[in-house]
Design an enzyme around this catalytic site. Structure first.
Site, PDB file in Angstrom:
ATOM      1  CG  ASN A 198      -0.399  -0.175   2.530  1.00 37.31           C
ATOM      2  OD1 ASN A 198       0.647  -0.797   2.685  1.00 37.31           O
ATOM      3  ND2 ASN A 198      -1.058   0.350   3.542  1.00 37.31           N
ATOM      4  CB  ILE A 199       1.634   3.689  -2.287  1.00 38.33           C
ATOM      5  CG1 ILE A 199       2.470   2.470  -2.710  1.00 38.33           C
ATOM      6  CG2 ILE A 199       2.453   4.979  -2.415  1.00 38.33           C
ATOM      7  CD1 ILE A 199       2.808   2.428  -4.199  1.00 38.33           C
ATOM      8  CD  GLU A 200      -1.565   4.640   4.646  1.00 35.53           C
ATOM      9  OE1 GLU A 200      -1.096   5.463   5.456  1.00 35.53           O
ATOM     10  OE2 GLU A 200      -2.307   3.693   4.984  1.00 35.53           O
ATOM     11  CB  CYS A 219      -5.138  -1.338  -1.869  1.00 36.17           C
ATOM     12  SG  CYS A 219      -6.467  -0.586  -0.948  1.00 36.17           S
ATOM     13  CD  GLU A 266      -5.235  -5.929  -1.501  1.00 39.11           C
ATOM     14  OE1 GLU A 266      -4.692  -4.801  -1.384  1.00 39.11           O
ATOM     15  OE2 GLU A 266      -5.962  -6.431  -0.630  1.00 39.11           O
ATOM     16  CB  CYS A 310     -10.644  -2.570   0.048  1.00 41.09           C
ATOM     17  SG  CYS A 310     -10.121  -1.764  -1.486  1.00 41.09           S
ATOM     18  CB  CYS A 321      -8.520  -4.353  -4.144  1.00 36.51           C
ATOM     19  SG  CYS A 321      -7.371  -3.012  -3.762  1.00 36.51           S
TER      20      CYS A 321
HETATM   21  N1  THU Z   1      -5.212  -1.550   2.432  1.00 36.61           N
HETATM   22  C1  THU Z   1      -4.622  -2.328   1.484  1.00 36.61           C
HETATM   23  O1  THU Z   1      -3.550  -2.004   0.961  1.00 36.61           O
HETATM   24  N2  THU Z   1      -5.256  -3.453   1.087  1.00 36.61           N
HETATM   25  C2  THU Z   1      -6.388  -3.948   1.666  1.00 36.61           C
HETATM   26  O2  THU Z   1      -6.852  -4.987   1.273  1.00 36.61           O
HETATM   27  C3  THU Z   1      -7.009  -3.212   2.768  1.00 36.61           C
HETATM   28  C4  THU Z   1      -6.488  -1.853   3.027  1.00 36.61           C
HETATM   29  C5  THU Z   1      -4.498  -0.357   2.893  1.00 36.61           C
HETATM   30  C6  THU Z   1      -5.075   0.953   2.497  1.00 36.61           C
HETATM   31  C7  THU Z   1      -4.527   1.861   3.571  1.00 36.61           C
HETATM   32  O3  THU Z   1      -3.226   2.272   3.208  1.00 36.61           O
HETATM   33  C8  THU Z   1      -4.423   0.973   4.795  1.00 36.61           C
HETATM   34  O4  THU Z   1      -4.462  -0.361   4.316  1.00 36.61           O
HETATM   35  C9  THU Z   1      -5.515   1.170   5.825  1.00 36.61           C
HETATM   36  O5  THU Z   1      -6.750   1.134   5.212  1.00 36.61           O
END
Ligand code: THU
Length: 147
Positions: A45-47, A56, A58, A94, A97
């Protein structure tokens, strides 16, 4: 899928998780997407300070693959937990995704939601996204988008 193959894919997802950029949620996620040709694409994940541009793990893995011409996949492993902690709950893809993956795999993609290499839930995208809407509904073949 065979347990040794699942363990290898989960190991790759943990490797992807090491690069998670999650300074806001502190929830680090890794994914490993197994292509039908045997290649594995990892993602994290890259916020973002703007929050909504967050990607996310995925979709990072999926977009890496598709951007390199790979569009057929058989399985994905996902691992996620707060930084420095083990996860209590399995992390499932999610909704966004699920939809993004469905575009290329339809319902048959095997999804591994893992706590460790030998503690995981195995399901399918069809179970996670029943009656998914995809390119077939529009009579499109996602492996030949530019024809
Ligand atoms: N996130 C993912 O990368 N994949 C998932 O399946 C669920 C959520 C990340 C998004 C965000 O950076 C962090 O988890 C919290 O929601």
């Amino acid at each position: 899928m065979p347990r040794d193959q699942a363990a290898a894919l989960i190991r790759a997802a943990f490797a992807g998780r090491r690069f998670a950029y999650a300074p806001y949620s502190h929830f680090a996620v890794g994914a490993a997407l197994l292509a039908k040709d045997g290649r594995v694409f990892t993602g994290c994940n890259i916020e973002n300070a703007g929050y909504t541009p967050t990607n996310c793990a995925e979709r990072t893995a999926l977009f890496k693959a598709v951007s390199e011409g790979v569009t057929e996949f058989s399985a994905i492993a996902v691992v996620g937990s707060l930084q420095g902690k083990r996860n209590e709950l399995p992390t499932g893809p999610c909704g966004v995704c699920r939809q993004a993956l469905f575009e290329f795999t339809g319902p048959d993609l095997v999804v591994l939601m893992a706590k460790s290499e030998d503690d995981y839930i195995e399901t399918t995208l069809g179970a996670l996204l029943p009656y998914g809407f995809g390119p077939k509904n529009l009579e499109i073949d996602p492996s030949r988008p530019n024809d």
